[in-house]
Design an enzyme around this catalytic site. Structure first.
Site, short mmCIF file in Angstrom:
data_model
loop_
_atom_site.label_atom_id
_atom_site.label_comp_id
_atom_site.label_asym_id
_atom_site.label_seq_id
_atom_site.Cartn_x
_atom_site.Cartn_y
_atom_site.Cartn_z
N HIS A 165 0.86 -1.21 0.00
CA HIS A 165 0.00 0.00 0.00
C HIS A 165 0.89 1.25 0.00
CE1 HIS A 165 -3.41 2.51 0.60
NE2 HIS A 165 -3.73 2.23 1.85
N HIS B 3 -2.51 -2.59 -9.54
CA HIS B 3 -3.48 -1.93 -8.66
C HIS B 3 -4.74 -2.77 -8.65
CE1 HIS B 3 -5.98 1.21 -6.87
NE2 HIS B 3 -4.85 1.82 -6.55
N ASP C 291 2.73 5.26 -6.95
CA ASP C 291 4.01 5.16 -6.21
C ASP C 291 5.21 5.02 -7.12
OD1 ASP C 291 1.93 3.44 -4.10
OD2 ASP C 291 3.08 5.17 -3.42
C1 SDX Z 1 -1.49 2.06 -3.39
O1 SDX Z 1 -6.29 0.79 -3.09
C2 SDX Z 1 -5.75 1.93 -3.40
O2 SDX Z 1 -6.40 2.80 -3.93
C3 SDX Z 1 -4.30 2.07 -3.01
C4 SDX Z 1 -3.62 3.37 -3.48
C5 SDX Z 1 -4.18 4.57 -2.76
O3 SDX Z 1 -4.02 5.68 -3.29
O4 SDX Z 1 -4.67 4.40 -1.60
O5 SDX Z 1 -3.77 3.50 -4.88
C6 SDX Z 1 -2.13 3.36 -3.13
O6 SDX Z 1 -1.45 1.23 -2.50
C7 SDX Z 1 -0.97 1.75 -4.76
C8 SDX Z 1 -0.38 0.31 -4.86
C9 SDX Z 1 1.06 0.38 -4.32
N1 SDX Z 1 1.60 -1.01 -4.21
C10 SDX Z 1 2.56 -1.43 -5.05
O7 SDX Z 1 2.99 -0.79 -6.01
C11 SDX Z 1 3.12 -2.81 -4.70
C12 SDX Z 1 3.22 -3.65 -5.97
N2 SDX Z 1 1.88 -3.95 -6.44
C13 SDX Z 1 1.31 -5.23 -6.07
O8 SDX Z 1 1.63 -5.60 -4.76
C14 SDX Z 1 -0.17 -5.30 -6.42
O9 SDX Z 1 -0.32 -4.77 -7.68
C15 SDX Z 1 -1.22 -4.70 -5.52
C16 SDX Z 1 -1.08 -5.14 -4.10
C17 SDX Z 1 -1.17 -3.20 -5.57
C18 SDX Z 1 -2.54 -5.19 -6.02
O10 SDX Z 1 -2.47 -6.60 -5.94
P1 SDX Z 1 -3.71 -7.45 -6.42
O11 SDX Z 1 -4.94 -6.95 -5.77
O12 SDX Z 1 -3.35 -8.90 -6.30
O13 SDX Z 1 -3.77 -7.05 -7.98
P2 SDX Z 1 -4.50 -7.85 -9.07
O14 SDX Z 1 -5.61 -8.68 -8.49
O15 SDX Z 1 -4.85 -6.88 -10.13
O16 SDX Z 1 -3.35 -8.84 -9.61
C19 SDX Z 1 -3.60 -9.54 -10.80
C20 SDX Z 1 -2.43 -10.49 -10.98
C21 SDX Z 1 -2.14 -11.34 -9.74
O17 SDX Z 1 -1.64 -12.56 -10.23
P3 SDX Z 1 -2.67 -13.83 -10.36
O18 SDX Z 1 -3.26 -14.06 -8.99
O19 SDX Z 1 -3.70 -13.41 -11.39
O20 SDX Z 1 -1.79 -14.98 -10.83
O21 SDX Z 1 -1.23 -9.73 -11.23
C22 SDX Z 1 -0.27 -10.07 -10.23
C23 SDX Z 1 -1.03 -10.62 -9.05
O22 SDX Z 1 -0.20 -11.49 -8.30
N3 SDX Z 1 0.40 -8.81 -9.86
C24 SDX Z 1 1.69 -8.59 -10.01
C25 SDX Z 1 1.89 -7.27 -9.57
N4 SDX Z 1 0.73 -6.76 -9.17
C26 SDX Z 1 -0.20 -7.72 -9.35
N5 SDX Z 1 2.70 -9.36 -10.45
C27 SDX Z 1 3.93 -8.78 -10.47
N6 SDX Z 1 4.21 -7.51 -10.06
C28 SDX Z 1 3.21 -6.74 -9.61
N7 SDX Z 1 3.47 -5.50 -9.19
#
Ligand code: SDX
Length: 392
Positions: free
Chosen positions: A229, A270, A327
């Site tokens: 996050h 995201h 970010d």
């Molecule tokens: C913020 O919610 C908000 O609004 C948050 C925020 C705000 O202003 O409050 O926008 C701020 O928190 C932005 C996010 C910052 N975090 C990061 O940059 C960390 C890296 N990102 C990941 O950890 C991830 O993208 C999340 C946690 C942000 C979201 O994860 P999700 O909910 O699992 O995303 P998804 O369901 O769209 O993922 C789809 C697929 C998944 O794989 P499968 O289960 O389909 O096999 O994509 C993969 C995920 O594992 N994936 C990634 C990835 N992000 C998602 N794989 C590699 N690298 C990534 N960064």
């Protein structure tokens, strides 16, 4: 089956899924605050005006804005005893740990006199938090340096005052560059609110029990700290340092795609955006402007842009609809301003406080019930107790 939560009617009735504050269209990559696009607000407004908008639902008139800014200025100092809290921390404590503790402690100073059902008390709470967060954030930084904790100055603008408290010292007047102050203010705007994200939902859930709003904001700060996050901006810089140079990008992209590797590309992906995070676009443009105006040539910006280019053309990232989020570029600007990585999430918390308060206020000022998420139970069915001497 992995502890999936389904919300019972009680939780959804706390208006946690209904709000008038922020609208996100994840497919289009659209973000509106009270109907105004983040692009317009970032380029034409300023942070305190956006605070007024988020809290009151309308942009202020010139007179309303002047009164709002003046009231914030008159709440920027913290109680002198708050300064004692800092001495309880090690000098190398993470600033977010200090922030959680000190903001939570504010509830001890504003508890007895606070009636959350009184709208004037809620308004004062909003002013106190918006005004004091920059002071506390800068104190976290100065304490870690062993330098004097700076007092705010009422002759400076909001972002200028924060940079003064961060980089100034009592021995000389601080000269804050308008470029840095404008860049800082824009970063505050881009992080101000984002609908029902993890930290805002935490604030709403804590608030739904009637808890003291300062304690609710401290809960939000704790939730924001995680690298998935608000901690991602700090994690992006660490990731870029680990990647080192362009030749290593493919290796890290492969790690991010490997399901057996916990590594995620920080600053990418995201839960809601399945298109570009509009804040990332504004942040990238601001990055180029700030570094050009400062004459900074940061190789990490080049590396970040190359990483973005390669990731966006990678079939996995395309299929999963993974784009840069807010970010991805913010850390590079903060670094150019002179902010250390350990303070990046503190600045996110400072900026997001108005969003947390706006959501808390929206919930508390309407009929609400305590949040009570339910679960899908996957444990043992009922069974009889076995005395210890009869167990295998
Ligand atoms: C913020 O919610 C908000 O609004 C948050 C925020 C705000 O202003 O409050 O926008 C701020 O928190 C932005 C996010 C910052 N975090 C990061 O940059 C960390 C890296 N990102 C990941 O950890 C991830 O993208 C999340 C946690 C942000 C979201 O994860 P999700 O909910 O699992 O995303 P998804 O369901 O769209 O993922 C789809 C697929 C998944 O794989 P499968 O289960 O389909 O096999 O994509 C993969 C995920 O594992 N994936 C990634 C990835 N992000 C998602 N794989 C590699 N690298 C990534 N960064």
């Amino acid at each position: 089956a992995n502890g999936i939560f389904t919300f019972d009617p009680g939780f959804t009735s706390t208006a946690s899924c209904e709000s008038k504050i922020t609208y996100i269209d994840g497919e289009k990559g659209q973000l509106l605050h009270r109907g105004y696009s983040i692009e317009e607000l970032a380029s034409k407004s300023d942070y305190l005006e956006v605070c007024y908008l988020l809290l009151n639902g309308e942009l202020p008139s010139a007179e309303q804005k002047a009164e709002f800014v003046s009231t914030v200025k008159n709440h920027t100092m913290v109680h002198e005893q708050i300064r004692n809290f800092f001495n309880g921390f090690r000098r190398d404590a993470h600033p977010m740990a200090i922030m959680c503790g000190v903001v939570g402690a504010l509830s001890a100073f504003y508890h007895d006199s606070l009636d959350i059902n009184d709208s004037t008390h809620r308004d004062v709470t909003a002013f106190r938090l918006i005004a004091k967060m920059p002071t506390i954030a800068a104190m976290c930084y100065k304490y870690g340096l062993g330098q004097p904790l700076m007092y705010p100055r009422n002759d400076l603008g909001y972002a200028e005052n924060f940079l003064h408290m961060m980089f100034g010292n009592p021995c000389e007047d601080s000269e804050i560059s308008p470029t840095l102050a404008r860049a800082m203010d824009r970063i505050f705007i881009l992080h101000a609110d984002h609908e029902q994200n993890a930290s805002t939902s935490t604030v709403r859930l804590a608030g739904s029990s009637g808890a003291n709003p300062f304690a609710c904001i401290a809960a939000g700060i704790s939730a924001l700290w995680g690298p998935a996050h608000g901690g991602a901006n700090e994690a992006v810089l660490k990731m870029l340092e680990e990647i080192g140079d362009v030749s290593q990008i493919e290796t890290f992209i492969a790690k991010a795609k490997d399901k057996n590797d916990p590594f995620k590309l920080m600053g990418f992906g995201h839960r809601v955006y399945k298109n570009y995070d509009p804040r990332a676009t504004v942040m990238r443009e601001s990055c180029h402007e700030v570094l050009a105006e400062l004459g900074v040539n940061d190789p990490q910006l080049e590396l970040a842009m190359k990483l973005e280019e390669i990731a966006l053309n990678d079939p996995y990232f395309k299929e999963k609809k993974l784009f840069p989020n807010v970010d991805f570029y913010s850390g590079i600007i903060l670094k150019a301003i002179g902010i250390p990585t350990s303070m990046f999430t503190v600045i996110f918390a400072l900026s997001r406080t108005v969003g947390w308060i706006a959501h808390w206020n929206e919930m508390i000022s309407n009929p609400y019930k305590i949040g009570r998420p339910r679960q899908l139970y996957t444990g043992e069915t009922e069974r009889s107790f076995v005395p210890v001497n009869e167990r295998k």
